[in-house]
Design a protein around this motif. Structure first.
Motif, PDB file in Angstrom:
ATOM      1  N   LEU A 179       0.859  -1.195   0.000  1.00 27.68           N
ATOM      2  CA  LEU A 179       0.000   0.000   0.000  1.00 27.68           C
ATOM      3  C   LEU A 179       0.885   1.233   0.000  1.00 27.68           C
ATOM      4  CD1 LEU A 179      -2.652  -0.885   2.752  1.00 27.68           C
ATOM      5  CD2 LEU A 179      -3.043  -0.820   0.285  1.00 27.68           C
ATOM      6  N   ARG A 180       0.388   2.289  -0.631  1.00 29.55           N
ATOM      7  CA  ARG A 180       1.128   3.557  -0.596  1.00 29.55           C
ATOM      8  C   ARG A 180       0.150   4.679  -0.301  1.00 29.55           C
ATOM      9  NH1 ARG A 180       1.986   5.454  -6.960  1.00 29.55           N
ATOM     10  NH2 ARG A 180      -0.226   5.656  -7.373  1.00 29.55           N
ATOM     11  N   PHE A 181       0.693   5.805   0.122  1.00 31.64           N
ATOM     12  CA  PHE A 181      -0.136   6.990   0.272  1.00 31.64           C
ATOM     13  C   PHE A 181       0.305   8.021  -0.755  1.00 31.64           C
ATOM     14  CE2 PHE A 181      -0.922  11.295   1.600  1.00 31.64           C
ATOM     15  CZ  PHE A 181      -2.272  11.250   1.878  1.00 31.64           C
ATOM     16  N   ILE A 182      -0.686   8.562  -1.502  1.00 35.67           N
ATOM     17  CA  ILE A 182      -0.435   9.693  -2.385  1.00 35.67           C
ATOM     18  C   ILE A 182      -1.531  10.726  -2.138  1.00 35.67           C
ATOM     19  CG2 ILE A 182       0.834   8.454  -4.183  1.00 35.67           C
ATOM     20  CD1 ILE A 182      -1.769   8.295  -5.810  1.00 35.67           C
ATOM     21  N   PRO A 183      -1.241  11.989  -2.372  1.00 37.60           N
ATOM     22  CA  PRO A 183      -2.258  13.011  -2.132  1.00 37.60           C
ATOM     23  C   PRO A 183      -3.445  12.933  -3.086  1.00 37.60           C
ATOM     24  CG  PRO A 183      -0.050  13.970  -2.181  1.00 37.60           C
ATOM     25  CD  PRO A 183       0.072  12.564  -2.663  1.00 37.60           C
ATOM     26  N   ARG A 184      -3.275  12.354  -4.270  1.00 40.97           N
ATOM     27  CA  ARG A 184      -4.380  12.203  -5.208  1.00 40.97           C
ATOM     28  C   ARG A 184      -4.791  10.742  -5.217  1.00 40.97           C
ATOM     29  NH1 ARG A 184      -2.100  13.604 -10.680  1.00 40.97           N
ATOM     30  NH2 ARG A 184      -4.261  13.866 -11.262  1.00 40.97           N
ATOM     31  N   THR A 185      -5.776  10.386  -6.089  1.00 42.96           N
ATOM     32  CA  THR A 185      -6.166   8.978  -6.124  1.00 42.96           C
ATOM     33  C   THR A 185      -5.372   8.183  -7.160  1.00 42.96           C
ATOM     34  OG1 THR A 185      -7.932   9.570  -7.626  1.00 42.96           O
ATOM     35  CG2 THR A 185      -8.543   9.291  -5.319  1.00 42.96           C
ATOM     36  N   GLU A 186      -4.694   8.856  -8.057  1.00 42.13           N
ATOM     37  CA  GLU A 186      -3.957   8.187  -9.128  1.00 42.13           C
ATOM     38  C   GLU A 186      -2.818   9.100  -9.562  1.00 42.13           C
ATOM     39  OE1 GLU A 186      -4.582   5.182 -12.198  1.00 42.13           O
ATOM     40  OE2 GLU A 186      -3.549   5.171 -10.294  1.00 42.13           O
ATOM     41  N   MET A 187      -1.848   8.552 -10.278  1.00 42.70           N
ATOM     42  CA  MET A 187      -0.828   9.363 -10.943  1.00 42.70           C
ATOM     43  C   MET A 187      -0.062  10.282  -9.996  1.00 42.70           C
ATOM     44  SD  MET A 187      -0.687   8.916 -14.232  1.00 42.70           S
ATOM     45  CE  MET A 187      -0.155  10.415 -15.043  1.00 42.70           C
ATOM     46  N   ASP A 188       0.592   9.716  -9.018  1.00 43.22           N
ATOM     47  CA  ASP A 188       1.399  10.544  -8.131  1.00 43.22           C
ATOM     48  C   ASP A 188       2.504   9.660  -7.542  1.00 43.22           C
ATOM     49  OD1 ASP A 188       2.261  12.738  -6.726  1.00 43.22           O
ATOM     50  OD2 ASP A 188       0.255  13.263  -6.015  1.00 43.22           O
ATOM     51  N   ILE A 189       3.501  10.290  -6.960  1.00 41.67           N
ATOM     52  CA  ILE A 189       4.625   9.547  -6.400  1.00 41.67           C
ATOM     53  C   ILE A 189       4.375   9.332  -4.910  1.00 41.67           C
ATOM     54  CG2 ILE A 189       7.135   9.559  -6.089  1.00 41.67           C
ATOM     55  CD1 ILE A 189       6.283   9.496  -9.033  1.00 41.67           C
ATOM     56  N   ALA A 190       4.708   8.142  -4.430  1.00 42.97           N
ATOM     57  CA  ALA A 190       4.419   7.777  -3.044  1.00 42.97           C
ATOM     58  C   ALA A 190       5.044   8.750  -2.039  1.00 42.97           C
ATOM     59  CB  ALA A 190       4.909   6.352  -2.763  1.00 42.97           C
ATOM     60  N   VAL A 191       4.236   9.136  -1.046  1.00 44.57           N
ATOM     61  CA  VAL A 191       4.724   9.922   0.091  1.00 44.57           C
ATOM     62  C   VAL A 191       5.225   8.948   1.163  1.00 44.57           C
ATOM     63  CG1 VAL A 191       3.928  11.437   1.965  1.00 44.57           C
ATOM     64  CG2 VAL A 191       3.234  11.888  -0.388  1.00 44.57           C
ATOM     65  N   ALA A 192       4.626   7.786   1.171  1.00 47.66           N
ATOM     66  CA  ALA A 192       5.058   6.668   2.009  1.00 47.66           C
ATOM     67  C   ALA A 192       4.490   5.401   1.404  1.00 47.66           C
ATOM     68  CB  ALA A 192       4.554   6.837   3.442  1.00 47.66           C
ATOM     69  N   GLY A 193       5.202   4.280   1.581  1.00 50.33           N
ATOM     70  CA  GLY A 193       4.718   3.002   1.063  1.00 50.33           C
ATOM     71  C   GLY A 193       5.141   1.886   2.006  1.00 50.33           C
ATOM     72  N   ALA A 194       4.358   0.810   2.049  1.00 49.69           N
ATOM     73  CA  ALA A 194       4.708  -0.306   2.926  1.00 49.69           C
ATOM     74  C   ALA A 194       4.297  -1.625   2.303  1.00 49.69           C
ATOM     75  CB  ALA A 194       4.027  -0.139   4.282  1.00 49.69           C
ATOM     76  N   ALA A 195       5.206  -2.600   2.385  1.00 51.03           N
ATOM     77  CA  ALA A 195       4.932  -3.944   1.884  1.00 51.03           C
ATOM     78  C   ALA A 195       5.098  -4.941   3.017  1.00 51.03           C
ATOM     79  CB  ALA A 195       5.878  -4.288   0.741  1.00 51.03           C
ATOM     80  N   VAL A 196       4.180  -5.894   3.096  1.00 46.64           N
ATOM     81  CA  VAL A 196       4.264  -6.944   4.109  1.00 46.64           C
ATOM     82  C   VAL A 196       4.093  -8.290   3.418  1.00 46.64           C
ATOM     83  CG1 VAL A 196       3.213  -7.937   6.181  1.00 46.64           C
ATOM     84  CG2 VAL A 196       3.325  -5.445   5.910  1.00 46.64           C
ATOM     85  N   SER A 197       4.946  -9.239   3.785  1.00 51.13           N
ATOM     86  CA  SER A 197       4.793 -10.603   3.318  1.00 51.13           C
ATOM     87  C   SER A 197       4.839 -11.494   4.542  1.00 51.13           C
ATOM     88  CB  SER A 197       5.939 -10.944   2.367  1.00 51.13           C
ATOM     89  OG  SER A 197       5.927 -12.321   2.074  1.00 51.13           O
ATOM     90  N   LEU A 198       3.936 -12.453   4.649  1.00 46.34           N
ATOM     91  CA  LEU A 198       3.967 -13.335   5.823  1.00 46.34           C
ATOM     92  C   LEU A 198       3.494 -14.738   5.488  1.00 46.34           C
ATOM     93  CD1 LEU A 198       0.767 -13.506   6.777  1.00 46.34           C
ATOM     94  CD2 LEU A 198       1.286 -11.280   7.755  1.00 46.34           C
ATOM     95  N   THR A 199       3.897 -15.675   6.340  1.00 46.30           N
ATOM     96  CA  THR A 199       3.534 -17.083   6.187  1.00 46.30           C
ATOM     97  C   THR A 199       2.962 -17.579   7.508  1.00 46.30           C
ATOM     98  OG1 THR A 199       5.336 -17.387   4.601  1.00 46.30           O
ATOM     99  CG2 THR A 199       4.439 -19.383   5.606  1.00 46.30           C
TER     100      THR A 199
END
Ligand SMILES: Cc1cc2nc3c(=O)[nH]c(=O)nc-3n(C[C@H](O)[C@H](O)[C@H](O)COP(=O)(O)OP(=O)(O)OC[C@H]3O[C@@H](n4cnc5c(N)ncnc54)[C@H](O)[C@@H]3O)c2cc1C
Ligand code: FES
Ligand code: FES
Lengths: 287, 158
Positions: A179-199
């Motif tokens: 998931l990432r956060f951008i100020p718009r809903t599309e077409m923008d560069i991430a202000v923050a992003g996070a990836a999680v993988s788990l088993t």
């Protein structure tokens, strides 16, 4: 400037090795062409890799799925097995730019451009993706997080390129999300992003986890304390809260007009928690 | 700088041109081939006014080199109408007044055509996401979205 479109990886590497001046690989060009237009990049030789069959294919291998370096993100999204097996990576690649950009943008290009905000990179690192780096003499398989060394800086030699990226096969009951956060809903560069993988094990206890955050430091951050907070738990509310706190603590963002430091630290934790919830759901749903 | 000879297909017709190594496909289309329907709004992939298809995939022609077109099939706005007969999307854009200055229109039409090839029955949300890379300063998008939905409906009947 010269334009070359070799048919094999070997020829592509030879062109880079033999380049007088600067050689640059051209994949989708969605970073490179913008940089050339602004004068930030002025290569002497451009090596287009899209005519190299090994770089245009998505192939199932014993150890996972191999995605060629010239495969566009739109092609990834249309590949059912890829989208099912590594939804976090595919959804991250699917966030890159518009439909038009997705028709060209590649994972390897997103990685080699070296932007701290590159969307697919945290997702790839979370699942332990490996880049196949080929040079004139040898080829090596390198964890994706070892490729970028700082903003715009990568660990490849002048005569090396990435031929493909392996998304490793995962144990049963694994899930990933980005998931990432951008100020718009599309077409923008991430202000923050996070990836999680788990088993999970058969009882639903988390046996393995990786938590990677992006756009909140000069390169991606592997939040080991975040992973530790999940392992050994059923990924309940308390564990997710602890993981969120670890991510906020680990982030080292800058302040700029798109987000303050405090905001970025907070929001990256929230994103990680939510990505954790999605990854959990996917792990429970997968056999 | 020696020029590159490129053979390609544009809107189904064989085309050949010479171009410089750093020349974009958009510049080739407009300045060398006289196909000025594709517009340059930004030159950096942000506005979609230069949208074309390459082997059926929607891309920004401002972020592609002319030399890359060798052997590919390029589709531009000039290929939309069938002679004097407008494409249903074009008719619906006119009916819904989905354009004002018109600079964004070729890009929207090429992108919308590509959407309907992939997904003949898109929801409004799907239309808006697919077209998020096409910017319009005049219309406020609503009429464009309605025109595309209406054209989709009509094309499903045909
Ligand atoms: C309008 C727009 C919106 C965008 N939005 C986003 C976004 O939301 N999120 C995001 O992360 N990015 C975004 N980007 C940036 C860009 O689209 C991505 O980084 C994309 O993944 C780059 O891939 P590419 O194949 O186009 O790379 P290219 O431009 O072809 O290459 C990028 C760099 O990597 C090098 N390179 C490419 N392939 C290789 C290889 N195989 N081996 C070695 N070096 C290589 C090139 O020489 C160049 O330096 C956006 C760009 C534009 C123009
Ligand atoms: S001119 Fe190509 S996207 Fe704006
Ligand atoms: S009609 Fe003017 S920009 Fe869209």
């Amino acid at each position: 400037m010269r334009f070359e479109s070799p048919q094999t990886t070997k020829d592509a590497v030879a062109l880079l090795a033999g380049a007088k001046g600067k050689g640059r690989v051209l994949a989708g060009g969605t970073d490179l062409l913008v940089q050339m237009k602004s004068g930030m990049a002025a290569p002497d030789v451009i090596v287009d890799i899209k005519r190299i069959p090994a770089m245009k294919s998505i192939k199932a291998e014993k150890d996972g799925m191999r995605v060629g370096a010239a495969v566009a993100s739109a092609e990834m999204a249309e590949h059912a097995a890829l989208a099912k097996g590594w939804p976090g990576v595919v959804e991250a690649a699917d966030l890159i730019g518009s439909t038009q950009i997705q028709g060209r943008a590649t994972l390897a290009g997103n990685l080699c451009n070296g932007s701290p905000a590159a969307d697919s990179v945290p997702a790839m690192a979370a699942i332990g993706a490996k880049a196949r780096v080929v040079g004139p003499k040898k080829r090596r398989d390198v964890l994706v997080e070892k490729i970028v060394t700082g903003p715009g800086k990568i660990s490849l030699a002048k005569d090396e390129l990435i031929e493909s990226i392996l998304l490793p096969k995962r144990p049963p009951r694994s899930g990933d999300a980005y998931l990432r956060f951008i100020p718009r809903t599309e077409m923008d560069i991430a202000v923050a992003g996070a990836a999680v993988s788990l088993t999970l094990d058969t009882k639903g206890v988390c046996t393995d986890a990786r938590v990677i955050i992006g756009a909140v430091g000069p390169r991606i951050i592997d939040v080991k304390d975040g992973a530790k907070a999940l392992i050994g738990t059923k990924v309940d509310k308390a564990a997710l809260k602890a993981m969120e706190a670890a991510c906020s603590a680990a982030a080292t963002p800058i302040d700029d007009k798109r987000g303050t430091k405090e905001f970025r630290k907070h929001v990256v934790g929230v994103l990680a928690r939510r990505a954790g919830q999605i990854a959990l759901k996917r792990a429970k749903g997968s056999k | 700088m020696s020029q590159i000879h490129v053979s390609t297909t544009i809107n189904g017709d064989q085309a050949e041109f010479l171009c410089d190594a750093d020349e974009t496909l958009l510049d080739v289309l407009r300045d060398r081939l006289g196909l000025t329907g594709s517009k340059e709004g930004c030159g950096t992939g942000d506005c979609g006014a230069c949208s074309v298809t390459v082997d059926g995939r929607l891309v920004c022609s401002c972020l592609m080199l002319g030399a890359e077109a060798e052997g590919r099939e390029i589709g531009t706005i000039e290929g939309l109408a069938n002679g004097d007969e407008l494409h249903p999307l074009q008719t619906k854009f006119l009916e819904h007044a989905a354009l004002q200055c018109g600079i964004c229109t070729p890009g929207f039409l090429v992108a919308a055509k590509s959407l309907l090839e992939h997904n003949p029955k898109p929801t409004e949300t799907e239309v808006r996401y697919w077209l998020a890379g096409n910017l319009c300063r005049c219309t406020g998008y609503d009429k464009i979205v309605r025109a595309v939905m209406d054209a989709a409906k009509e094309m499903r009947k045909a």
